[in-house]
Design a protein around this motif. Structure first.
Motif, mmCIF file in Angstrom:
data_model
loop_
_atom_site.group_PDB
_atom_site.id
_atom_site.type_symbol
_atom_site.label_atom_id
_atom_site.label_comp_id
_atom_site.label_asym_id
_atom_site.label_seq_id
_atom_site.Cartn_x
_atom_site.Cartn_y
_atom_site.Cartn_z
ATOM 1 N N GLY A 41 0.797 -1.225 0.000
ATOM 2 C CA GLY A 41 0.000 0.000 0.000
ATOM 3 C C GLY A 41 0.830 1.275 0.000
ATOM 4 O O GLY A 41 0.286 2.376 0.108
ATOM 5 N N LYS B 291 -1.916 3.366 -2.692
ATOM 6 C CA LYS B 291 -2.693 3.110 -1.471
ATOM 7 C C LYS B 291 -4.122 2.685 -1.831
ATOM 8 O O LYS B 291 -4.635 1.685 -1.322
ATOM 9 C CB LYS B 291 -2.709 4.384 -0.617
ATOM 10 N N GLY B 292 -4.744 3.434 -2.721
ATOM 11 C CA GLY B 292 -6.143 3.170 -3.040
ATOM 12 C C GLY B 292 -6.359 1.816 -3.695
ATOM 13 O O GLY B 292 -7.305 1.094 -3.356
ATOM 14 N N SER B 293 -5.476 1.454 -4.618
ATOM 15 C CA SER B 293 -5.709 0.187 -5.306
ATOM 16 C C SER B 293 -5.365 -1.002 -4.401
ATOM 17 O O SER B 293 -6.028 -2.040 -4.457
ATOM 18 C CB SER B 293 -4.930 0.136 -6.621
ATOM 19 N N SER B 294 -4.364 -0.853 -3.551
ATOM 20 C CA SER B 294 -4.032 -1.934 -2.614
ATOM 21 C C SER B 294 -5.164 -2.128 -1.603
ATOM 22 O O SER B 294 -5.524 -3.268 -1.268
ATOM 23 C CB SER B 294 -2.724 -1.611 -1.869
ATOM 24 N N GLU B 295 -5.733 -1.023 -1.131
ATOM 25 C CA GLU B 295 -6.848 -1.141 -0.182
ATOM 26 C C GLU B 295 -8.087 -1.730 -0.854
ATOM 27 O O GLU B 295 -8.864 -2.456 -0.234
ATOM 28 C CB GLU B 295 -7.164 0.225 0.419
ATOM 29 N N LEU B 296 -8.266 -1.430 -2.136
ATOM 30 C CA LEU B 296 -9.405 -2.004 -2.869
ATOM 31 C C LEU B 296 -9.307 -3.528 -2.895
ATOM 32 O O LEU B 296 -10.291 -4.232 -2.652
ATOM 33 C CB LEU B 296 -9.411 -1.451 -4.302
ATOM 34 N N ARG C 240 -7.762 -5.381 -0.819
ATOM 35 C CA ARG C 240 -7.972 -5.878 0.552
ATOM 36 C C ARG C 240 -9.469 -5.878 0.886
ATOM 37 O O ARG C 240 -10.002 -6.855 1.409
ATOM 38 C CB ARG C 240 -7.216 -4.967 1.538
ATOM 39 N N ASP C 241 -10.155 -4.798 0.545
ATOM 40 C CA ASP C 241 -11.556 -4.673 0.940
ATOM 41 C C ASP C 241 -12.471 -5.605 0.141
ATOM 42 O O ASP C 241 -13.432 -6.148 0.689
ATOM 43 C CB ASP C 241 -12.014 -3.218 0.758
ATOM 44 N N LEU D 262 -2.512 -6.284 2.479
ATOM 45 C CA LEU D 262 -1.783 -5.213 1.786
ATOM 46 C C LEU D 262 -0.387 -5.671 1.339
ATOM 47 O O LEU D 262 0.056 -5.366 0.243
ATOM 48 C CB LEU D 262 -1.639 -3.988 2.690
ATOM 49 N N THR E 166 0.183 -7.335 -2.230
ATOM 50 C CA THR E 166 -0.187 -6.677 -3.489
ATOM 51 C C THR E 166 0.946 -5.801 -4.017
ATOM 52 O O THR E 166 1.514 -4.995 -3.279
ATOM 53 C CB THR E 166 -1.464 -5.824 -3.303
#
Lengths: 78, 78, 78, 78, 78, 78
Positions: A63, D30-35, D37-38, D44, D47
């Motif tokens: 991340g 950050k945004g794509s890694s959290e996506l 995960r979610d 995290l 990825t």
């Protein structure tokens, strides 16, 4: 006819170096082409290799931009 | 919605030139988009084209960096 | 040594067909290889073409799976 | 172990800027890694994200280099 | 953090086999990961390998689907 | 005009499921398209998303097929 694509961060392997050397690239090309020959019997002449060097700011892990990720790992395990 | 990715070595087509020209790139974009339209009926507006120029030192063929591979081919057949 | 990668959705061009035909694939291969020859002077034998067919559920446009995106476009303009 | 590859044109988001900023790249990572995960429960740390910036002359849309395509769109709708 | 992508045609290496075996895939994964470790000092745990098997009808060489290309080569040199 | 490519192993997120669901894919498409809009101001309609599902036997990590790699990690930390 295999295609091998190798993506790595654009940084040197020795301290103070900023780039892969021509020798390192040639070794990656030779090694991966021979691997395809040895495992799948593909003639060397039928394999393409493409090395993509990616700026460290454009590579993410955990991340985070990869250099930030490395710093945190070191401090966690230090 | 097709995506066409064209990977070529970063070198000019004419002696003494070091890069693809804007005209050559435009011709690749036009030609590949029209191909998708003519063969599969895809509207021009739905096709993306990405041209990736790869340094010759980062491209391998025959287990060698491509310029070394070309030199050997020439000397073999010369 | 160019590599052309063509990504399209996995669906037929004629009503009631679900796949690209062998003839369509051959036409894409022929057309893109000839394009590289005509624009950049690359010999046909030095070009690889890879066609990747992607399930429509795995392709997104406009923030939606592509078939949902197409339905909304039609209803908006209908 | 997902890999997210984000290809964008190499240009800034604000007038007069020519490049993505480090902050924008970090936000994409950050945004794509959290996506991942979610949505899929991927940790995290598993990825990788690669951002590829493509020169505008190397990106095609509508059968044209993208800046030419944009100019025509504006003049059509203006 | 390297990523190695290996694209090959989906076909077996032994007569009468139609697919890469699990052993061959494991050998490609092991060999390419070790190559990155030996040449660039990348830890094995930081390398991803993705093997993409492409149907022979979706792979082009010499302007032809690859199996047609091979047939012509054999008949030319036979 | 961004292109987001998401590569994941072909396996379900819930026990006993073997595939990504249509809902999960739609969430990945929506989330990544909105990310490009929020961070770089790209209109939703100009972003393509491609999800590539890779068989677990074709994905390597730590020099091993990924399922073998996971088994060893669990036994090491168990």
């Amino acid at each position: 006819m295999p295609i091998v694509t190798i993506q790595v961060t654009r940084e040197g392997t020795a301290p103070g170096t900023a780039l892969l050397t021509a020798e390192e690239k040639a070794a990656l090309i030779k090694g991966s082409s021979e691997l395809l020959r040895d495992v799948l019997g593909k003639p060397l002449d039928s394999t393409f290799v493409v090395i993509e060097e990616v700026d460290t700011g454009n590579w993410g892990w955990g991340g985070l931009p990869v250099q930030e990720f490395r710093r945190r790992r070191v401090s966690q395990t230090g």
